[in-house]
Design an enzyme around this catalytic site. Structure first.
Site, PDB file in Angstrom:
ATOM      1  N   PHE A 149       0.804  -1.216   0.000  1.00 42.56           N
ATOM      2  CA  PHE A 149       0.000   0.000   0.000  1.00 42.56           C
ATOM      3  C   PHE A 149       0.835   1.263   0.000  1.00 42.56           C
ATOM      4  O   PHE A 149       0.362   2.327  -0.424  1.00 42.56           O
ATOM      5  CB  PHE A 149      -0.945   0.022   1.215  1.00 42.56           C
ATOM      6  CG  PHE A 149      -0.260   0.272   2.536  1.00 42.56           C
ATOM      7  CD1 PHE A 149       0.083   1.549   2.944  1.00 42.56           C
ATOM      8  CD2 PHE A 149       0.049  -0.785   3.384  1.00 42.56           C
ATOM      9  CE1 PHE A 149       0.721   1.776   4.164  1.00 42.56           C
ATOM     10  CE2 PHE A 149       0.677  -0.565   4.608  1.00 42.56           C
ATOM     11  CZ  PHE A 149       1.017   0.721   4.993  1.00 42.56           C
ATOM     12  N   LYS A 173      -1.294  -7.804  -8.658  1.00 42.28           N
ATOM     13  CA  LYS A 173      -2.241  -7.779  -7.548  1.00 42.28           C
ATOM     14  C   LYS A 173      -1.782  -6.671  -6.604  1.00 42.28           C
ATOM     15  O   LYS A 173      -0.944  -6.881  -5.746  1.00 42.28           O
ATOM     16  CB  LYS A 173      -2.266  -9.132  -6.824  1.00 42.28           C
ATOM     17  CG  LYS A 173      -3.604  -9.449  -6.113  1.00 42.28           C
ATOM     18  CD  LYS A 173      -4.016  -8.465  -5.050  1.00 42.28           C
ATOM     19  CE  LYS A 173      -3.153  -8.528  -3.802  1.00 42.28           C
ATOM     20  NZ  LYS A 173      -3.649  -7.534  -2.749  1.00 42.28           N
ATOM     21  N   GLU A 176      -5.179  -3.755  -1.803  1.00 45.96           N
ATOM     22  CA  GLU A 176      -6.600  -3.407  -1.848  1.00 45.96           C
ATOM     23  C   GLU A 176      -6.904  -2.136  -1.058  1.00 45.96           C
ATOM     24  O   GLU A 176      -8.025  -1.623  -1.114  1.00 45.96           O
ATOM     25  CB  GLU A 176      -7.443  -4.568  -1.317  1.00 45.96           C
ATOM     26  CG  GLU A 176      -7.292  -4.890   0.154  1.00 45.96           C
ATOM     27  CD  GLU A 176      -6.107  -5.783   0.476  1.00 45.96           C
ATOM     28  OE1 GLU A 176      -6.104  -6.376   1.580  1.00 45.96           O
ATOM     29  OE2 GLU A 176      -5.176  -5.871  -0.363  1.00 45.96           O
ATOM     30  N   SER A 226       5.822  -6.794   4.041  1.00 43.35           N
ATOM     31  CA  SER A 226       6.399  -7.084   5.350  1.00 43.35           C
ATOM     32  C   SER A 226       7.166  -8.399   5.328  1.00 43.35           C
ATOM     33  O   SER A 226       6.938  -9.265   4.478  1.00 43.35           O
ATOM     34  CB  SER A 226       5.290  -7.159   6.405  1.00 43.35           C
ATOM     35  OG  SER A 226       4.484  -8.308   6.191  1.00 43.35           O
ATOM     36  N   CYS A 281       9.697   1.462   3.471  1.00 41.57           N
ATOM     37  CA  CYS A 281      10.625   0.409   3.890  1.00 41.57           C
ATOM     38  C   CYS A 281      12.052   0.920   3.931  1.00 41.57           C
ATOM     39  O   CYS A 281      12.927   0.268   4.496  1.00 41.57           O
ATOM     40  CB  CYS A 281      10.519  -0.805   2.969  1.00 41.57           C
ATOM     41  SG  CYS A 281      11.139  -0.537   1.297  1.00 41.57           S
ATOM     42  N   GLU A 382       9.439  -3.394  13.053  1.00 37.60           N
ATOM     43  CA  GLU A 382       9.272  -2.382  12.020  1.00 37.60           C
ATOM     44  C   GLU A 382       7.951  -1.660  12.302  1.00 37.60           C
ATOM     45  O   GLU A 382       6.872  -2.220  12.092  1.00 37.60           O
ATOM     46  CB  GLU A 382       9.250  -3.002  10.628  1.00 37.60           C
ATOM     47  CG  GLU A 382       9.124  -1.962   9.522  1.00 37.60           C
ATOM     48  CD  GLU A 382       9.013  -2.579   8.137  1.00 37.60           C
ATOM     49  OE1 GLU A 382       9.481  -1.949   7.171  1.00 37.60           O
ATOM     50  OE2 GLU A 382       8.446  -3.676   8.017  1.00 37.60           O
TER      51      GLU A 382
END
Length: 499
Positions: A149, A173, A176, A226, A281, A382
């Protein structure tokens, strides 16, 4: 309410599963969009379309592919504001940051435009009498990308432009949580002339992901997200015989030596820790202060952090926007509220921050935690939010040991005026990307991006040369053409010799 459907075979395809996910404006907390969540059958349909398109795209000329990519690059450049606006509306990052995301994605499109050079093979002549050996790279077939995201445009552009330039077809993909940018990227690719079925977008949740990981016609999977999910992606897809590159989480450190320019280091720490609300990240989330500079450095960071303007991403005055969801906001806040009990000095506590007129948004202010221990939750995990932790060490060696003990190895940086120390650091540190007086060492497009340890699962980094190698496989051809004047040599059962 706006509806986001799939993009399959060059057109919008309405979701058929009956499952829909909410998409929220993070600045207001209001649900603005519903996104179709694909079933395994819908994923299968998209893969089938991609497989059919590969029959012709996989053998298309490099001139055709690069011509489309050049047109695509021009369309993306012309529509970068529109793409950025979709990112801001669904992710929440400020418009200038969203524009930066689009620009970094464009770097990989530009790299793909030069794929003719990247796909050149090798030739050795006369390795033996009248024997030549050549090596070539060929596409894999249908490949898939599963993207996070936090960069809904950039990370997809790290994947599919190179993949299709190499002759593959692609099923994307996206997250969402902010799906609209992916559809616009696909629509613009079609406008540029990309044949139907070469790039497909399937929205969904875990059901869609698992369908891609197990699908027999998907040859490779790219993932950014992640560490726990990256590990699952790698294990599951590899078990189904797929090539996998799965980029995981991070705890990026910034080592500040006593000789560093502390003003520059403080500027860098604030920019790298709090940009995009820490949802990167490559964010610097841990500063390691060496020697006696800790107090002064923390004071300088605090002074700068307190001036950051927080507000809606579409407000030009805003420097930092909200977090993606309320649940994520609450999770990030939990690390700050629990920090003091685990021994940290809470220099700044942003958990109570609100924005007037947008009280229902997913707001959190900047937090700064000093004298954090390595066994605290705020250090080990994180956080993925605007929380910067500061640790203290007495020596350079202690700082390097502390960083290398982390299970993550994505990126790290050193701030110093000492060239010898910087050179030693870049060789000794156990991370895939290193910055020297550069806080976020994200490589340019023609170098590859990727970490070490629990930050990467698989053998290939993303984009650059590694990206080209990931989306192709090598073949070596050995050829012997007898001289027309010579008679056949006859049968020889011995092992072939080159001399």
């Amino acid at each position: 309410m706006k509806t986001v459907n799939h993009w399959i075979g060059g057109k919008t395809v309405e979701g058929a599963s009956g499952n829909w996910g909410p998409v929220t404006d993070p600045a207001t907390g209001a649900v603005t969009t519903q996104v179709a969540l694909a079933s395994a059958e819908e994923v299968d349909s998209a893969v089938a379309v991609a497989k059919a398109a590969y029959a012709t795209w996989g053998t298309s000329s490099l001139a055709q592919r690069t011509g489309i990519l050049f047109r695509y690059r021009a369309l993306l450049d012309a529509r970068r504001d529109d793409i950025a606006a979709l990112i801001t509306a669904e992710h929440g990052k400020v418009h200038s940051d969203a524009l930066g995301e689009v620009a970094r994605g464009l770097e990989i499109v530009e790299l793909a435009c030069g794929i003719t050079t990247q796909l050149k093979g090798e030739l050795s002549t006369q390795v033996s009498s009248r024997v030549d050996v050549s090596s070539i790279r060929q596409p894999l077939g249908v490949v898939a990308g599963i993207t996070p995201f936090n960069f809904p445009a950039m990370v997809p552009m790290w994947m599919f432009p190179l993949a299709v330039a190499c002759g593959n077809t692609f099923v994307l993909k996206p997250s969402e949580k902010d799906p609209s940018a992916a559809n616009l990227l696909a629509e613009l690719a079609a406008e540029a002339g990309l044949p139907d079925g070469v790039l497909n977008v399937v929205h969904g949740d875990k059901a869609a992901v698992d369908a891609l990981l197990a699908h027999p016609d998907v040859a490779a999977v790219s993932f950014v997200g992640s560490t726990p999910i990256a590990r699952h992606i790698h294990t599951t897809a590899s078990a189904h015989g797929k090539r996998v590159q799965a980029l995981g989480g991070a705890k990026n450190h910034m080592l500040v030596l006593p000789d560093a320019d502390l003003d520059a280091a403080a500027d860098a720490a604030v920019s790298a820790a709090y940009g995009s609300a820490g949802e990167r990240c490559m964010a610097i989330s841990a500063v390691v202060a060496v020697g006696a500079i800790g107090d002064e450095l923390v004071a300088k960071i605090r002074e700068r952090a307190e001036k950051i303007k927080i507000g809606p991403g579409n407000d030009p005055a805003s420097e930092m926007g909200p977090l993606i969801t309320k649940a994520h906001r609450d999770k990030v806040a939990g690390y700050v509220t629990g920090a003091a009990a685990q021994g940290a000095d809470v220099v700044l506590d942003g958990t109570g921050h609100t924005v007037e007129g947008f009280e229902d948004g997913h707001w959190i202010g900047l937090s700064l935690l000093d004298k954090v221990s390595t066994d605290s939750d705020a250090y080990r995990d994180e956080i993925f939010g605007p929380v910067l932790v500061v640790l203290r060490t007495e020596t350079y060696e202690e700082g390097v040991d502390l960083i290398n003990a982390s299970p993550f190895g994505n990126g790290t940086a050193i701030f110093t005026r000492d060239g010898g120390a910087a050179r030693r650091f870049q060789l000794e540190i156990e991370a895939g990307m290193v910055g020297v007086n550069v806080p976020i060492p994200v490589p340019v497009g023609y170098h590859s991006f990727g970490g070490w340890k629990d930050s990467l699962f698989g053998d290939h980094h993303i984009y650059g040369n590694d990206g080209v190698h990931f989306y192709t496989r090598g073949k070596v051809v050995t050829t012997r053409w007898p001289d027309p004047s010579e008679a056949p040599a006859g049968v020889d059962l011995g092992f072939p010799r080159n001399h």
